[in-house]
Design a protein around this motif. Sequence first.
Motif, PDB file in Angstrom:
ATOM      1  N   LEU A 293       0.856  -1.175   0.000  1.00  0.00           N
ATOM      2  CA  LEU A 293       0.000   0.000   0.000  1.00  0.00           C
ATOM      3  C   LEU A 293       0.906   1.243   0.000  1.00  0.00           C
ATOM      4  O   LEU A 293       1.296   1.756   1.056  1.00  0.00           O
ATOM      5  CB  LEU A 293      -0.879  -0.063   1.260  1.00  0.00           C
ATOM      6  N   LYS A 294       1.263   1.688  -1.221  1.00  0.00           N
ATOM      7  CA  LYS A 294       2.288   2.732  -1.379  1.00  0.00           C
ATOM      8  C   LYS A 294       1.946   4.009  -0.627  1.00  0.00           C
ATOM      9  O   LYS A 294       2.824   4.731  -0.145  1.00  0.00           O
ATOM     10  CB  LYS A 294       2.486   3.070  -2.864  1.00  0.00           C
ATOM     11  N   SER A 295       0.638   4.299  -0.514  1.00  0.00           N
ATOM     12  CA  SER A 295       0.239   5.567   0.113  1.00  0.00           C
ATOM     13  C   SER A 295       0.508   5.588   1.623  1.00  0.00           C
ATOM     14  O   SER A 295       0.339   6.628   2.258  1.00  0.00           O
ATOM     15  CB  SER A 295      -1.238   5.842  -0.151  1.00  0.00           C
ATOM     16  N   ASP A 296       0.942   4.465   2.186  1.00  0.00           N
ATOM     17  CA  ASP A 296       1.223   4.426   3.633  1.00  0.00           C
ATOM     18  C   ASP A 296       2.525   5.139   4.015  1.00  0.00           C
ATOM     19  O   ASP A 296       2.800   5.333   5.203  1.00  0.00           O
ATOM     20  CB  ASP A 296       1.279   2.965   4.135  1.00  0.00           C
ATOM     21  N   ALA A 297       3.353   5.490   3.006  1.00  0.00           N
ATOM     22  CA  ALA A 297       4.604   6.206   3.302  1.00  0.00           C
ATOM     23  C   ALA A 297       4.916   7.152   2.149  1.00  0.00           C
ATOM     24  O   ALA A 297       4.485   6.920   1.017  1.00  0.00           O
ATOM     25  CB  ALA A 297       5.745   5.204   3.485  1.00  0.00           C
ATOM     26  N   PRO A 298       5.652   8.244   2.407  1.00  0.00           N
ATOM     27  CA  PRO A 298       6.037   9.148   1.306  1.00  0.00           C
ATOM     28  C   PRO A 298       6.965   8.430   0.310  1.00  0.00           C
ATOM     29  O   PRO A 298       7.449   7.331   0.603  1.00  0.00           O
ATOM     30  CB  PRO A 298       6.787  10.278   2.016  1.00  0.00           C
ATOM     31  N   ASP A 299       7.249   9.078  -0.812  1.00  0.00           N
ATOM     32  CA  ASP A 299       8.149   8.488  -1.823  1.00  0.00           C
ATOM     33  C   ASP A 299       9.492   8.114  -1.203  1.00  0.00           C
ATOM     34  O   ASP A 299      10.002   8.817  -0.333  1.00  0.00           O
ATOM     35  CB  ASP A 299       8.395   9.493  -2.961  1.00  0.00           C
ATOM     36  N   ASN A 300      10.061   7.040  -1.688  1.00  0.00           N
ATOM     37  CA  ASN A 300      11.379   6.557  -1.246  1.00  0.00           C
ATOM     38  C   ASN A 300      11.456   6.331   0.265  1.00  0.00           C
ATOM     39  O   ASN A 300      12.530   6.449   0.858  1.00  0.00           O
ATOM     40  CB  ASN A 300      12.506   7.515  -1.656  1.00  0.00           C
ATOM     41  N   SER A 301      10.325   6.049   0.872  1.00  0.00           N
ATOM     42  CA  SER A 301      10.295   5.822   2.323  1.00  0.00           C
ATOM     43  C   SER A 301       9.442   4.585   2.621  1.00  0.00           C
ATOM     44  O   SER A 301       8.741   4.080   1.740  1.00  0.00           O
ATOM     45  CB  SER A 301       9.672   7.014   3.042  1.00  0.00           C
ATOM     46  N   GLU A 302       9.507   4.133   3.856  1.00  0.00           N
ATOM     47  CA  GLU A 302       8.715   2.956   4.260  1.00  0.00           C
ATOM     48  C   GLU A 302       8.183   3.144   5.680  1.00  0.00           C
ATOM     49  O   GLU A 302       8.806   3.818   6.499  1.00  0.00           O
ATOM     50  CB  GLU A 302       9.601   1.687   4.229  1.00  0.00           C
ATOM     51  N   ASN A 303       7.018   2.532   5.946  1.00  0.00           N
ATOM     52  CA  ASN A 303       6.473   2.579   7.316  1.00  0.00           C
ATOM     53  C   ASN A 303       6.809   1.266   8.023  1.00  0.00           C
ATOM     54  O   ASN A 303       6.279   0.223   7.694  1.00  0.00           O
ATOM     55  CB  ASN A 303       4.957   2.835   7.302  1.00  0.00           C
ATOM     56  N   TRP A 304       7.708   1.321   8.978  1.00  0.00           N
ATOM     57  CA  TRP A 304       8.134   0.096   9.679  1.00  0.00           C
ATOM     58  C   TRP A 304       7.392  -0.051  10.999  1.00  0.00           C
ATOM     59  O   TRP A 304       7.425   0.862  11.843  1.00  0.00           O
ATOM     60  CB  TRP A 304       9.631   0.131   9.987  1.00  0.00           C
ATOM     61  N   PHE A 305       6.754  -1.208  11.150  1.00  0.00           N
ATOM     62  CA  PHE A 305       6.138  -1.618  12.422  1.00  0.00           C
ATOM     63  C   PHE A 305       7.101  -2.654  12.989  1.00  0.00           C
ATOM     64  O   PHE A 305       7.247  -3.744  12.456  1.00  0.00           O
ATOM     65  CB  PHE A 305       4.766  -2.212  12.085  1.00  0.00           C
ATOM     66  N   VAL A 306       7.855  -2.258  14.008  1.00  0.00           N
ATOM     67  CA  VAL A 306       8.945  -3.104  14.509  1.00  0.00           C
ATOM     68  C   VAL A 306       8.532  -3.655  15.872  1.00  0.00           C
ATOM     69  O   VAL A 306       8.368  -2.901  16.830  1.00  0.00           O
ATOM     70  CB  VAL A 306      10.237  -2.268  14.652  1.00  0.00           C
ATOM     71  N   MET A 307       8.350  -4.968  15.942  1.00  0.00           N
ATOM     72  CA  MET A 307       7.774  -5.543  17.168  1.00  0.00           C
ATOM     73  C   MET A 307       8.659  -6.632  17.754  1.00  0.00           C
ATOM     74  O   MET A 307       9.210  -7.454  17.042  1.00  0.00           O
ATOM     75  CB  MET A 307       6.404  -6.130  16.811  1.00  0.00           C
ATOM     76  N   VAL A 308       8.808  -6.611  19.078  1.00  0.00           N
ATOM     77  CA  VAL A 308       9.478  -7.714  19.778  1.00  0.00           C
ATOM     78  C   VAL A 308       8.534  -8.217  20.860  1.00  0.00           C
ATOM     79  O   VAL A 308       7.755  -7.450  21.427  1.00  0.00           O
ATOM     80  CB  VAL A 308      10.828  -7.286  20.417  1.00  0.00           C
ATOM     81  N   ASN A 309       8.599  -9.514  21.138  1.00  0.00           N
ATOM     82  CA  ASN A 309       7.753 -10.069  22.189  1.00  0.00           C
ATOM     83  C   ASN A 309       8.253  -9.602  23.542  1.00  0.00           C
ATOM     84  O   ASN A 309       9.451  -9.420  23.745  1.00  0.00           O
ATOM     85  CB  ASN A 309       7.741 -11.594  22.108  1.00  0.00           C
ATOM     86  N   ALA A 310       7.315  -9.431  24.460  1.00  0.00           N
ATOM     87  CA  ALA A 310       7.641  -8.933  25.795  1.00  0.00           C
ATOM     88  C   ALA A 310       6.803  -9.700  26.810  1.00  0.00           C
ATOM     89  O   ALA A 310       5.756 -10.238  26.462  1.00  0.00           O
ATOM     90  CB  ALA A 310       7.321  -7.437  25.875  1.00  0.00           C
ATOM     91  N   PRO A 311       7.257  -9.721  28.072  1.00  0.00           N
ATOM     92  CA  PRO A 311       6.423 -10.365  29.083  1.00  0.00           C
ATOM     93  C   PRO A 311       5.163  -9.552  29.328  1.00  0.00           C
ATOM     94  O   PRO A 311       5.122  -8.357  29.027  1.00  0.00           O
ATOM     95  CB  PRO A 311       7.318 -10.361  30.329  1.00  0.00           C
ATOM     96  N   ALA A 312       4.150 -10.214  29.886  1.00  0.00           N
ATOM     97  CA  ALA A 312       2.944  -9.498  30.290  1.00  0.00           C
ATOM     98  C   ALA A 312       3.337  -8.455  31.341  1.00  0.00           C
ATOM     99  O   ALA A 312       4.346  -8.613  32.037  1.00  0.00           O
ATOM    100  CB  ALA A 312       1.930 -10.489  30.844  1.00  0.00           C
ATOM    101  N   ASN A 313       2.543  -7.411  31.424  1.00  0.00           N
ATOM    102  CA  ASN A 313       2.879  -6.293  32.316  1.00  0.00           C
ATOM    103  C   ASN A 313       2.698  -6.657  33.788  1.00  0.00           C
ATOM    104  O   ASN A 313       1.590  -6.935  34.236  1.00  0.00           O
ATOM    105  CB  ASN A 313       1.979  -5.092  31.977  1.00  0.00           C
ATOM    106  N   GLN A 314       3.810  -6.703  34.508  1.00  0.00           N
ATOM    107  CA  GLN A 314       3.720  -6.869  35.956  1.00  0.00           C
ATOM    108  C   GLN A 314       4.537  -5.765  36.619  1.00  0.00           C
ATOM    109  O   GLN A 314       5.328  -6.011  37.523  1.00  0.00           O
ATOM    110  CB  GLN A 314       4.164  -8.277  36.364  1.00  0.00           C
ATOM    111  N   GLU A 315       4.362  -4.570  36.049  1.00  0.00           N
ATOM    112  CA  GLU A 315       4.999  -3.365  36.578  1.00  0.00           C
ATOM    113  C   GLU A 315       6.513  -3.432  36.568  1.00  0.00           C
ATOM    114  O   GLU A 315       7.175  -2.972  37.507  1.00  0.00           O
ATOM    115  CB  GLU A 315       4.462  -3.046  37.961  1.00  0.00           C
ATOM    116  N   GLN A 316       7.077  -4.023  35.522  1.00  0.00           N
ATOM    117  CA  GLN A 316       8.517  -3.979  35.322  1.00  0.00           C
ATOM    118  C   GLN A 316       8.928  -2.523  35.066  1.00  0.00           C
ATOM    119  O   GLN A 316       8.069  -1.675  34.804  1.00  0.00           O
ATOM    120  CB  GLN A 316       8.905  -4.839  34.087  1.00  0.00           C
ATOM    121  N   ASP A 317      10.235  -2.290  35.073  1.00  0.00           N
ATOM    122  CA  ASP A 317      10.734  -0.944  34.800  1.00  0.00           C
ATOM    123  C   ASP A 317      10.745  -0.732  33.277  1.00  0.00           C
ATOM    124  O   ASP A 317      11.779  -0.827  32.618  1.00  0.00           O
ATOM    125  CB  ASP A 317      12.159  -0.823  35.385  1.00  0.00           C
ATOM    126  N   TRP A 318       9.552  -0.472  32.728  1.00  0.00           N
ATOM    127  CA  TRP A 318       9.418  -0.464  31.267  1.00  0.00           C
ATOM    128  C   TRP A 318      10.259   0.617  30.594  1.00  0.00           C
ATOM    129  O   TRP A 318      10.791   0.398  29.506  1.00  0.00           O
ATOM    130  CB  TRP A 318       7.940  -0.348  30.872  1.00  0.00           C
TER     131      TRP A 318
END
Length: 487
Positions: free
Chosen positions: A361-386
């Motif tokens: 879907l080219k319209s999701d980013a300007p010319d010569n650019s890309e929209n990066w959704f960068v995800m890493v798995n994390a533990p469930a929230n137990q009030e860690q020092d996020w």
Amino acid sequence: TKNAIIIGSGIAGIASAIRLQIKGYSVTVLEKNSYPGGKLSSFELGEYRFDAGPSLFTMPHFIDELFELAGKNPRDYFQYIKHDKSCHYFWDDGTTLEADSDIKKLSKKVSETFQTSEGIIEKKLSKAAHINRVIGDLFLEQSLHQIKNFLNLKTAKAILKIGSLDLHKSLHQANQDDVKHPKLVQLFDRYATYNGSNPYKTPGIMGIIPHYEHNVGTFFPVKGMNSITTSLVKLAEDLGVEFIYNKQVDEILLDATQKRVKGVMINGKCLEANVIVSNMDVYFTYKQLLPKIKSPKKTLSQERSSSAIIFYWGIKNEFPELDLHNIFFTKNYKEEFDAIFQKKTMYNDPTVYINITSKILKSDAPDNSENWFVMVNAPANQEQDWDNLISETRKNIISKINHVLKTNIENLIATEEILDPRSIESKTLSYQGSLYGTSSNSKFAAFLRHPNFKRNIDGLFFVGGSVHPGGGIPLCLLSAKIATSHA
Ligand code: FAD
């Protein structure tokens, strides 16, 4: 006419609204946010558009089914294409695999890349299809909380075949037995993360998941993932469903017998209804909306699925070696899952998933650019020092990407937004910020999820990722189907 109130406009809430309206109810959806879709929504950051949550779209027929049920042509509302690549995989040692969805092509590339024996992929994926045939509809398309659903021939047959379903080993063990090569084992282990589980703990029966990706296929909505939400909201509104935003339900009210729903409390006012469907996380439904009801302790104390940290980056460059879905694997998967599920912290060499919708879907980013959704798995929230964990993780992700792609990605980040377990929890009221409700790290997980109805309260139903049959768009849609079939 009978009326129904849906609490929350997540995908399962919207699907429930559509189904009940078609059944003749007059339906109102109350949503605390100013927008529909919950996790399945989108936002813009300067000239970049991002889907906020889900990025992998499988089993589109469950969406089409809703339009068909309403007597509409799905294509008048919602368009999607089949994507011919499932994922681009990268390892730190320079190994790469551009995985096709097509099994023959994938199989050829795998044997060239890993020098594995012929047919290993075909065998693995036909086992996935086998598991789906034996237990797919049994576990996913009906309630597990009604005896009658087990007293049939299909269940009897499944029980006879139980030995072939890898229920007695972990997914990791099953993958090791089946595909042997450590990188391929890692590739198949990753499917555990599709429901936020740990491949070293989740049973081998989860080997069903690659069936959906490879035997059925991966798809892409031509207007982005968020169009799943917007097109279903449009359908619901066309049918007469009313959506009210910025309205958080405070309590579910029961009648004098305490055995039947009466309505919901919102800003001190009672809105009456014959049927109430909670699309709020079941944990918070009990804790916040049903404070006077005895809550099912065992169900609510089940381990939660993993959460995630997501960096939404507008990138001022194009990377032809990347595709729609990309994975940069950790050097040590076991340690990464130990960190997430045992130590409940972030691992210093995380597996990084990058989704780039502007590839299609080219319209999701300007010319010569890309929209990066960068995800890493994390533990469930137990009030860690996020705050600390996020800044460490950001550095680790950047150094991994730089190493593999031989770039300096930090200089190319034009704009940034971050989602973490705390904000996932607060935005959609998901207990501990889990992505998929409870984890599947035990053989019994499926039976310990909350049912889609409440046996001793008439008119009360539960849908969404925190209840049966589990998280992810397709299963959430099935929760709505099962729940409303009882209404
Ligand atoms: P939710 O999306 O959790 O929404 C619940 C809604 O209810 C929210 O809008 C909330 O505001 C509202 N609400 C809650 N309480 C109240 C109240 N008291 N009053 C009024 N409104 C209330 N799934 C996939 O299939 N593929 C993927 O690739 C994928 N990736 C994911 C990536 C991320 C980062 C995340 C977060 C999730 C991902 N998932 C994926 C999982 C998928 O998004 C969820 O399983 C699914 O969207 C959950 O839908 P739901 O119906 O349970 O509702």
